[in-house]
Design an enzyme around this catalytic site. Structure first.
Site, PDB file in Angstrom:
ATOM      1  CD  GLU A 231      -3.196  -1.757   7.907  1.00 42.48           C
ATOM      2  OE1 GLU A 231      -2.613  -2.616   8.675  1.00 42.48           O
ATOM      3  OE2 GLU A 231      -2.926  -0.615   7.734  1.00 42.48           O
TER       4      GLU A 231
ATOM      5  CG  HIS B  20       4.013   1.139   0.669  1.00 43.09           C
ATOM      6  ND1 HIS B  20       4.838   0.165   1.193  1.00 43.09           N
ATOM      7  CD2 HIS B  20       3.332   1.985   1.463  1.00 43.09           C
ATOM      8  CE1 HIS B  20       4.534   0.487   2.468  1.00 43.09           C
ATOM      9  NE2 HIS B  20       3.960   1.580   2.557  1.00 43.09           N
TER      10      HIS B  20
END
Lengths: 325, 364
Positions: free
Chosen positions: A60, A129
């Site tokens: 990322e 998450h």
């Protein structure tokens, strides 16, 4: 008007903007060959080819930083984060580089990037998450933050986001991806920073955004049918820029405010809203501002308990009735 | 190519073989004026840095000041090779690169002074110089954070089909940052025209290379199937010879590389670093005596009869005057105003006639 899903609405926005502007490129993990981890980008590789729809490795900081650098040179990358929760591993790129580069260069450099993906709890995936970082993101001057609740809003807002010359962070919701809504076939844009009154009322204003809009509308229906209470639901749609005027107008009408947000309470978006409402509409308030937020703990896994940790219609109804008590 | 030195050969007497970097075509083709220009730019950096240090000591400059003294040949050697579509990005020790790409001392010094006439209108400071019109993309404060951005510049070049290359500079302390490795992987995976330039001055702040990095630095490229190389940075021609090879390869074949250029900084990490805990003064003196990049090129130019001591003195004095004048310019310039604080935050806020969004962008 045809009904399509929130997921399809986002896909249509991407496809239309890819078609319109050759500088738009979609990048992210599994966006191309896999057709999207949540199938948002399904079919785009087949239609636009590998130059425009680019699979990235799981990296990322690397690929978001690459997108930011590419945007500085004039591309308009639309980066998919499989979950916004992964923003933490790209934090320096997103909030030092994208957010600050225009300022630090004295306005010489722009960063017309969109970073999009789901940011929500409620899917039993635990604390790592389930982040909802819109407050963290919006804390950084230089960025724009959008959280659509419906298919119609998602499409119109994403098209505006892609055309925007500032970095726009677009927070979707995995639970909403399958929700259908009416979306016109003709092209339309929704400006960032324009709230939408999703339900008219006179007794209480609920200020909310994202999936909490859906809960609030469900709660409003029950409050009307079972308690005779008329709730007005203001969907912010955009956190920054913020349409506080629409909120204040509703406050002047109902004189009571309940904020509903999928946020940890401390320094949340609602905290900012409450400050602004008391500062700018103190005399309109007949009661303290209340809030339904995420119960203040890391996201729990246990499925039935997670429902209670997040805003839900029952919690909204309870809070509303306490206020009107 | 002739192996015989000529009057036009850089460091004529030293050049012995075809593999000698001084005889690389990129150096052989330099005119006398171009050789002098390389020297002049290095001198400008040195004098700018010395002048900015004095201004810092006089409390005219706030924050950090990371000086480039001792490394001048690296930025000048690399940036002297830039073509129209070549781009540069670096970290916080960025004054040398800024001057090497042609930014003026006035706007740089004014930025250090925090003035509105600075290159970033006083909003960036020492670590954040930018000149996109000169393909210079900063000036970045977080160690290694600029490397993915440089990779992105290369991505955009390739996407647009432009034959250019990006030089993404970092210090030896940056090579252990995750973002750098992520960028290495993407550059190699996507075959991007970027050269990762490690300016190895031996110390990441106060930690020597041997105390911070396992193994050699450029060879890590091999793990990503990328070419790598290394050279002595004290000689600007050596830097040019090596960089030309990888820049050409990047432009023509869109291939990335990692290069290490060995150099040295005379001052501490920043001027706040007293520089008395992690290295010996003798080490600094040894470098100054044997490898000072300005001395090295100056000796060659004199040996080759390109410059006389009087010419050199003139160039030096001109650089000193330019730096002094820049300090005067900075001193006389206005500070930005409190109203300027919220300019240059959003493109849309700065272009209200073209604004598409609504609502509040700023909060109080």
């Amino acid at each position: 008007m045809p009904e399509i899903t929130y997921r399809e609405a986002i896909r249509h926005a991407l496809a239309e903007e890819l078609e319109r502007d050759a500088n738009v490129v979609i990048m992210g993990e599994e966006v191309a060959q896999f057709n999207g981890a949540y199938k948002v980008t399904e079919g785009l590789l087949a239609k636009f080819g590998p130059k425009r729809i680019v699979d990235t490795p799981i990296t990322e900081a690397g690929f978001i930083g690459t997108g930011i650098g590419a945007s500085m040179l004039g591309l308009r990358p639309v980066m998919e984060l499989m979950f916004w929760s992964f923003y933490s591993v790209a934090f320096d790129q997103i909030l030092n580089n994208a957010a600050n580069v225009r300022y630090m260069s004295g306005g010489l450099i722009n960063c017309p990037i969109v970073i999009r993906g789901p940011a929500n709890g409620g899917t039993n995936v635990g604390a790592t998450h389930s982040h909802t970082p819109e407050n963290v993101l919006a804390n950084h001057p230089g960025v724009k933050v959008v959280v659509p609740a419906t298919a119609y809003d998602a499409k119109g807002l994403l098209k505006s986001a892609i055309r925007d010359n500032d970095p726009v962070f677009f927070l979707e919701n995995t639970i909403l991806y399958g929700e259908k809504g009416e979306v016109p076939t003709a092209e339309y844009l929704i400006p960032l920073g324009l709230a939408d009154v999703k339900r008219q009322g006179r007794d209480l204003t609920i200020v909310t955004y994202g999936r909490s809009v859906i809960h609030s509308l469900a709660a409003a229906e029950v409050l009307h049918k079972e308690h005779g209470v008329l709730v007005e639901v203001v969907d912010l749609r955009s956190i920054r820029p913020l349409d506080i005027d629409t909120v204040l107008k509703s406050v002047a009408k109902t004189h009571r405010v309940l904020i509903v947000e999928e946020q940890k309470p401390f320094a949340s978006v609602g905290s900012q809203l409450a400050y602004m409402i008391q500062r700018e509409a103190f005399d309109e308030l007949d009661a303290p501002i209340h809030r339904v937020a995420t119960v203040d703990a890391p996201a729990i896994y246990s499925p039935p308990v997670e429902v209670e940790q997040l805003p839900n219609p029952q919690r909204v109804i309870k809070a509303a009735l306490e206020m009107l008590g | 190519m002739s192996n015989q030195p000529s009057a036009n050969t850089p460091a004529g007497t030293a050049a012995k073989t075809a593999s000698d970097p001084h005889l690389a075509p990129v150096n052989l083709k330099l005119t006398k004026e171009e050789r002098i220009a390389l020297f002049r730019t290095m001198m400008q950096i040195r004098r700018f840095e010395e002048r900015s240090l004095r201004a810092y000591q006089a409390k005219k400059i706030g924050g950090f000041l990371h000086l480039y003294i001792g490394q001048e040949s690296v930025a000048v050697g690399c940036c002297s090779l830039m073509g129209k579509h070549d781009h540069v990005i670096t970290a916080y020790r960025d004054h040398g690169h800024a001057i090497a790409v042609g930014m003026g001392m006035n706007e740089l010094m004014a930025e250090l002074y925090g003035k509105a006439t600075g290159c970033s209108k006083g909003k960036g400071g020492s670590m954040h110089f930018f000149a996109p019109d000169r393909n210079f993309w900063g000036g970045h404060g977080i160690v290694g954070g600029q490397i993915p951005l440089g990779t992105g510049l290369a991505y955009a070049l390739k996407y647009k089909g432009l034959k250019g290359a990006v030089m993404a500079f970092m210090g030896d302390g940056a090579v252990n940052q995750g973002a750098v490795h992520e960028a290495y992987n993407l550059a190699a995976l996507w075959s991007l025209p970027v050269i990762f330039v490690i300016e190895n001055n031996g110390y990441s702040m106060g930690t020597s290379q041997e105390r911070s990095s396992a193994g050699d630095l450029p060879t890590r490229a091999a793990g990503y199937d990328m070419a790598w190389d290394q050279c002595d940075g004290s000689n600007v021609y050596v830097v040019r010879a090596m960089m030309d090879k990888y820049l050409t390869r990047a432009r023509e074949e869109s291939k990335p590389a990692v290069v290490e250029i060995d150099t040295y900084r005379y001052r501490g990490h920043s001027v706040a670093d007293p520089d008395n805990t992690y290295r010996l003064k003798a080490e600094v003196e040894e470098y100054r005596r044997t490898k000072d990049p300005i001395q090295v090129v100056q000796n060659m130019l004199m040996t080759d009869g390109v410059l006389t001591p009087a010419d050199i003195e003139k160039i030096d004095q001109a650089a000193r005057k330019e730096a002094d004048d820049a300090a005067k310019f900075a001193e006389a310039s206005p500070y930005p105003t409190v109203e300027d604080l919220q300019q240059d935050v959003y493109w849309e806020a700065d272009h209200p006639d073209q604004r598409q969004s609504q609502g509040r962008l700023f909060f109080d």
